[in-house]
Design a protein around this motif. Structure first.
Motif, short mmCIF file in Angstrom:
data_model
loop_
_atom_site.label_atom_id
_atom_site.label_comp_id
_atom_site.label_asym_id
_atom_site.label_seq_id
_atom_site.Cartn_x
_atom_site.Cartn_y
_atom_site.Cartn_z
N UNK A 28 0.87 -1.17 0.00
CA UNK A 28 0.00 0.00 0.00
C UNK A 28 0.91 1.22 0.00
N UNK A 29 0.41 2.38 -0.45
CA UNK A 29 1.30 3.54 -0.56
C UNK A 29 0.54 4.86 -0.49
N UNK A 30 1.24 5.88 0.02
CA UNK A 30 0.86 7.27 -0.16
C UNK A 30 2.01 7.94 -0.92
N UNK A 31 1.87 9.24 -1.21
CA UNK A 31 2.96 9.94 -1.87
C UNK A 31 3.41 11.14 -1.06
N UNK A 32 4.56 11.68 -1.45
CA UNK A 32 5.00 12.98 -0.99
C UNK A 32 5.51 13.73 -2.22
N UNK A 33 6.28 14.80 -2.04
CA UNK A 33 6.58 15.66 -3.18
C UNK A 33 7.33 14.97 -4.31
N UNK A 34 8.26 14.06 -4.01
CA UNK A 34 9.13 13.54 -5.05
C UNK A 34 8.46 12.52 -5.97
N UNK A 35 7.41 11.86 -5.51
CA UNK A 35 6.67 10.99 -6.42
C UNK A 35 5.39 11.66 -6.90
N UNK A 36 5.22 12.94 -6.56
CA UNK A 36 4.08 13.77 -7.01
C UNK A 36 4.52 14.77 -8.06
N UNK A 37 5.71 15.35 -7.89
CA UNK A 37 6.18 16.37 -8.82
C UNK A 37 7.54 16.88 -8.42
N UNK A 38 7.82 18.17 -8.64
CA UNK A 38 9.11 18.75 -8.24
C UNK A 38 9.25 18.81 -6.73
N UNK A 39 10.45 19.11 -6.26
CA UNK A 39 10.70 19.27 -4.84
C UNK A 39 9.74 20.31 -4.25
N UNK A 40 9.10 19.95 -3.13
CA UNK A 40 8.17 20.83 -2.42
C UNK A 40 6.94 21.20 -3.24
N UNK A 41 6.57 20.36 -4.20
CA UNK A 41 5.42 20.65 -5.06
C UNK A 41 4.14 20.75 -4.25
N UNK A 42 3.22 21.58 -4.77
CA UNK A 42 1.96 21.85 -4.07
C UNK A 42 0.77 21.72 -5.02
N UNK A 43 -0.39 22.24 -4.59
CA UNK A 43 -1.61 22.10 -5.37
C UNK A 43 -1.63 22.86 -6.67
N UNK A 44 -0.64 23.74 -6.89
CA UNK A 44 -0.57 24.48 -8.15
C UNK A 44 0.14 23.71 -9.25
N UNK A 45 0.71 22.55 -8.93
CA UNK A 45 1.48 21.79 -9.91
C UNK A 45 0.62 21.45 -11.11
N UNK A 46 1.09 21.82 -12.30
CA UNK A 46 0.26 21.73 -13.50
C UNK A 46 -0.03 20.30 -13.94
N UNK A 47 0.79 19.34 -13.52
CA UNK A 47 0.57 17.95 -13.93
C UNK A 47 0.08 17.11 -12.74
N UNK A 48 -0.67 17.71 -11.84
CA UNK A 48 -1.16 16.97 -10.68
C UNK A 48 -2.09 15.83 -11.08
N UNK A 49 -2.85 16.01 -12.17
CA UNK A 49 -3.73 14.93 -12.62
C UNK A 49 -2.92 13.78 -13.22
N UNK A 50 -1.86 14.11 -13.93
CA UNK A 50 -0.96 13.07 -14.44
C UNK A 50 -0.30 12.33 -13.29
N UNK A 51 0.13 13.09 -12.26
CA UNK A 51 0.73 12.47 -11.08
C UNK A 51 -0.23 11.48 -10.45
N UNK A 52 -1.50 11.86 -10.33
CA UNK A 52 -2.51 10.97 -9.75
C UNK A 52 -2.70 9.73 -10.61
N UNK A 53 -2.81 9.93 -11.92
CA UNK A 53 -3.03 8.81 -12.83
C UNK A 53 -1.90 7.79 -12.74
N UNK A 54 -0.65 8.26 -12.79
CA UNK A 54 0.49 7.34 -12.81
C UNK A 54 0.67 6.67 -11.45
N UNK A 55 0.45 7.41 -10.37
CA UNK A 55 0.53 6.81 -9.04
C UNK A 55 -0.48 5.66 -8.93
N UNK A 56 -1.69 5.88 -9.37
CA UNK A 56 -2.72 4.83 -9.29
C UNK A 56 -2.38 3.65 -10.20
N UNK A 57 -1.69 3.94 -11.31
CA UNK A 57 -1.31 2.88 -12.23
C UNK A 57 -0.26 1.96 -11.62
#
Length: 443
Positions: free
Chosen positions: A209-238
């Protein structure tokens, strides 16, 4: 003539087996487990038809099969198939077939279904692994100089402990500058990390089982403004196999799961996050919707230990880096709600900091202590941070080397005990703490 035909047949069979072996990029991996189904995962090197066959280890002659699935480039050549003919409390062996040919591995491939204990017995003993911050080197895309990742045999050490499952606490892979601006980059990085040879036996026979933090979500210290947040979600779920995601219907990866009498709440500290440096608006790390869902779920839970998994430290009083103390108002809201609702048995699990520490907060004699276990790092660069300003830290639990945790919960239903063991990269115990469920109740 017969000998020649036999030789040709054996040659063709051997070649087909070798070919099937070469078609596996990473995995197989066993994902979530319930009493009636288990999710199985594998990644191929090219478009291939995949299915799994599995069997009760006490009755190996009765073979069961998943559906078939054809991997393709658009889904990262990933297959996720459900073993849906299992029974509670069983151990199963399984095999993966690529284009009809069985893949041979030199390590166990097995999974377990959860036990039906309710109204029958005390809950079973549970052992689970935790860890975070896994950096796998790739020289052509890494920063110049000394490699940031090391000690990959730590995954063999975890595997030897034979935990029931592993909970990955974020930074499970490290996106590089070349990765986080494209879906192609995301797929490459997740594939490269997941293909680490030392990790494969652990993936094959321990549920994950897993959660994420910034480095598997996007750039260092990435936040809710990250433009590829939907891609991050898709690939994490994959690439992961939690039983649910986005349970609040707001995006991201929020979810939960149960194991025996324990409950785990998987939070998303990135998708809704205000920039660390933005003080012009209401500052959120989890967001009110996610916190309110969590409080409601915690109130509903009857688990003696309620594990809240989140990418960054919660209780650390040291307001620096990305600790929750830097979002002090929202953290106060969360902790106040836990106390107001008189929720018992809460323990926070997190990573991020590249060192391990246990924090203990107790506001008064009437309130039970809240614990926050930070477990980091698996393979990424580690440090000897002493958390000098953290008034809640237990000094003897600070670890500044690569490490992992094995948490054991045992005992009768009303007398459950949590034993925390932190191990070094070789599986040698560094420290142990016991916490009784009875001590996490209001007086």
């Amino acid at each position: 003539m017969k000998k020649q035909l036999l030789f040709i047949a054996l040659f063709l069979i051997t070649n087909s087996i070798v070919f099937a072996q070469n078609l596996v990029q990473s995995g197989p991996m066993v994902c979530y487990s319930t009493m009636r189904e288990v999710l199985l995962w594998v990644q191929t090197t090219k478009a291939s038809e995949v299915h799994f066959e599995y069997f009760d280890k006490e009755n190996p002659n009765q073979r069961l099969k998943t559906e078939k699935f054809t991997t393709e480039s658009n889904n990262g050549f990933v297959a996720k198939l459900i073993a849906d003919q299992i029974l509670p409390g069983k151990k199963y062996g399984y095999e993966v077939f690529i284009d009809g040919v069985k893949v041979e591995k030199d390590y166990p491939m097995e999974f377990q279904s959860q036990t039906l204990w309710q109204w029958r017995t005390d809950p079973p003993e549970v052992n689970f692994a935790i860890g975070s911050c896994n950096y796998v080197n790739e020289k052509r895309f890494d920063r110049p100089g000394k490699p940031y990742g090391s000690d990959f045999d730590i995954f063999k050490s975890i595997h030897k402990k034979q935990p029931d499952f592993m909970l990955w606490l974020g930074d499970n892979t490290y996106l590089r500058e070349v990765d986080w601006n494209s879906r192609t980059g995301f797929l490459h990085r997740y594939t490269h990390t997941r293909s680490l040879p030392e990790m494969q036996p652990l993936l094959a026979s321990t549920h994950h089982y897993a959660i994420w933090d910034d480095h598997d979500y996007g750039p260092n210290n990435a936040d809710g403004s990250f433009q590829l947040k939907e891609t991050a979600s898709e690939v994490f779920k994959l690439f992961w196999g939690n039983p649910n995601y986005d349970v609040i219907n707001k995006g991201g990866i929020t979810g939960s799961f149960q194991w025996a009498d324990l409950e785990f709440f998987l939070l998303d500290n990135r998708y809704f996050r205000t920039s660390n440096n933005n003080f012009t608006t209401k500052r959120e790390m989890l967001g009110k919707t996610q916190i309110d869902w969590l409080i409601n779920a915690l109130v509903s839970s009857r688990a003696p230990f309620k594990f809240v998994a989140i990418g960054g430290q919660v209780l650390n009083s040291e307001a620096m880096y990305e600790n929750y103390a830097t979002f002090s108002q929202e953290r106060k809201y969360l902790l106040d709600k836990i106390r107001e609702a008189k929720i018992e048995g809460v323990i926070f699990l997190d990573g991020d900091r590249h060192h391990t520490a246990l924090s203990r907060m107790q506001e008064s004699d009437r309130m039970y202590p809240l614990y926050d276990l930070t477990c980091s790092s698996l393979t990424a660069g580690s440090n000897n941070n002493k958390e000098e300003l953290n008034v809640y830290k237990l000094e003897e639990t600070l670890v500044g080397q690569h490490n992992f945790g094995i948490l054991n919960v045992s005992g009768p239903r009303k007398e459950r005990v949590l034993t925390i063991n932190i191990f070094d990269k070789n599986g040698k115990v560094l420290w142990t703490k016991k916490i009784k469920a009875q001590d996490l109740k209001y007086k």
